[in-house]
Design an enzyme around this catalytic site. Structure first.
Site, mmCIF file in Angstrom:
data_model
loop_
_atom_site.group_PDB
_atom_site.id
_atom_site.type_symbol
_atom_site.label_atom_id
_atom_site.label_comp_id
_atom_site.label_asym_id
_atom_site.label_seq_id
_atom_site.Cartn_x
_atom_site.Cartn_y
_atom_site.Cartn_z
ATOM 1 C CB SER A 114 -1.219 -8.259 -0.371
ATOM 2 O OG SER A 114 -2.047 -8.944 0.557
ATOM 3 C CE LYS B 123 -4.414 -1.374 0.234
ATOM 4 N NZ LYS B 123 -5.489 -0.853 -0.624
#
Length: 416
Positions: free
Chosen positions: A309, A54
């Protein structure tokens, strides 16, 4: 489609992101490669300084703001990982930020956000889901004339996430047959589609969602971006009620497949990665590996990339992760057991009803003097799922059986 990420814009994002993020490793998993007869590679996005990809999209977006926008400050909403990326960017660029997070966000993610943001970020806990927090954040943003940094439905964010794809093609020069990517709002998947559609169109990109929050899959099936009325918030990094309009359009056209994985299977994957590979991931970070079983025959002899992720897992969730994994594997079972009100009943149950490898892990007894049998809630862990039916038969034959709770979710959640 009004927007599609372009290679020049993603390459520009890569230059911007290089200020704060180093290239993450692409590593072969010997265990998974052997298990599936494929070349399984792990893209370790969990190894960023904020422990998720992110930071790419958040920094690319915030760095693009004008001086006037920077001076007014920014606002975002996040279940945790986007919040940390935004917080780091605010601190690095000296921009005041307000970060809205759901009140149920794991404590670890809240503390990390505060740590990365320092004096430049204020954290506000609001609502039970990301969508609740997002509504509050947008209202605050509009009333205070600040810039909203969307976690996924923004071109600059999508282009930032797309840099993962550029790295993959630089790191692995041979053809990549499949990429498995976790989908929450769809920003990372959209960025990957932008890269691979032009530079490696034969690569099949498969999106993976939690079974309890299938917002992208539902939208693709309905052919319209659909808001779910209710979701399971356990896999917080990929649990949104509605994906982005931009990301839905891109994913609808660019994904090879969109699948869901049960939360319990994700939990078992987390435990396997920790115990067998010494890799710590959060629930969303394990989604891609948990999906491989469903494609076992298709990926044989192929090159497969699973994107891990994020690794912002809270150790206090370990007990729940283990519980969900055991329930999914049909190794943990809860019963209402009716014990005769006489001495030795419990001893008889342990000695004669339980199997040699069965273990009582939960026991809650409620004695009613006016009844012949007193009920207890008993949790039993088995060595094999095949041990369940013989156990039930012994309980019934000896008048201990009251009820089975695992397949009664409302009663199960209330009692256990």
């Amino acid at each position: 489609m009004t927007y599609f990420p372009s290679i020049p814009d993603i390459k520009k994002a890569a230059v911007t992101i290089a200020q704060v993020a180093t290239e993450t490793p692409l590593m072969q998993s010997i265990r998974l490669s052997k298990a599936y007869g494929a070349n399984v590679l792990l893209k370790r996005e969990d190894l960023h300084r904020v422990r998720s990809y992110k930071i790419r999209g958040a920094f690319n977006k915030i760095n693009s703001l004008s001086e006037g926008e920077r001076a007014k400050g920014i606002v975002c909403a996040s279940a945790g990982n986007h919040a940390q990326g935004v917080a780091f960017a605010c601190n690095h660029l000296k921009i005041q930020g307000t970060v809205y997070m759901p009140s149920v966000t794991p404590k670890q993610k809240i503390e990390q956000t505060k740590m990365f943001g320092g004096e430049w970020v204020t954290v506000v806990l609001e609502g039970d889901t990301f969508d609740d927090s997002s509504k509050s954040a947008r209202a605050f943003c509009e009333s205070n004339n600040k810039t909203y940094i969307h976690p996924f439905d923004d071109p600059k964010v999508i282009e930032g996430q797309g840099t993962v794809g550029l790295e993959l093609l630089e790191q692995f020069k041979e053809p990549i047959d499949y990429i498995f990517v976790a989908v929450g709002g769809g920003g990372l998947a959209s960025g990957l589609i932008g890269v691979f559609k032009e530079l490696s169109p034969s690569t099949k990109i498969i999106g993976v969602e939690p079974e309890g929050a299938p917002s992208m899959k539902t939208s693709m099936e309905n052919n319209v971006n659909t808001e779910l009325s209710k979701i399971d918030k356990f896999i917080d990094g990929a649990a949104v009620q509605k994906v982005g309009d931009l990301t839905f359009s891109i994913c609808k056209e660019g994904l090879y497949d969109m699948v869901t994985v049960p939360e319990g299977k994700v939990c078992q994957t987390i435990l396997d990665l920790y115990n067998r590979d010494a890799i710590v991931v959060e629930p969303a970070g394990a989604l891609t590996i948990a999906a491989l079983d469903g494609f076992a025959s298709e990926i044989k002899d192929k090159t497969v990339v699973c994107i891990l992720s994020g690794s912002n897992n809270d150790i206090t969730r370990t007990a729940e992760i283990k519980e969900r994994a055991l329930l999914y594997g049909r190794l943990k079972h809860y019963f209402i057991v009716r014990f005769p009100q006489r001495p030795g009943a419990l001893k008889e149950f342990v000695a004669e009803i339980l199997g040699p490898d069965d273990d009582i892990t939960h026991f809650e007894y409620s004695k009613k003097s006016s009844r012949e049998n007193a009920p207890a809630i008993v949790g039993i862990e088995l060595k094999s799922p095949d041990d369940l039916e013989p156990l039930v038969q012994r309980m019934k034959a000896n008048n201990f059986y009251g009820d089975y709770l695992n397949d009664k979710p409302d009663l199960f959640q209330y009692l256990v």
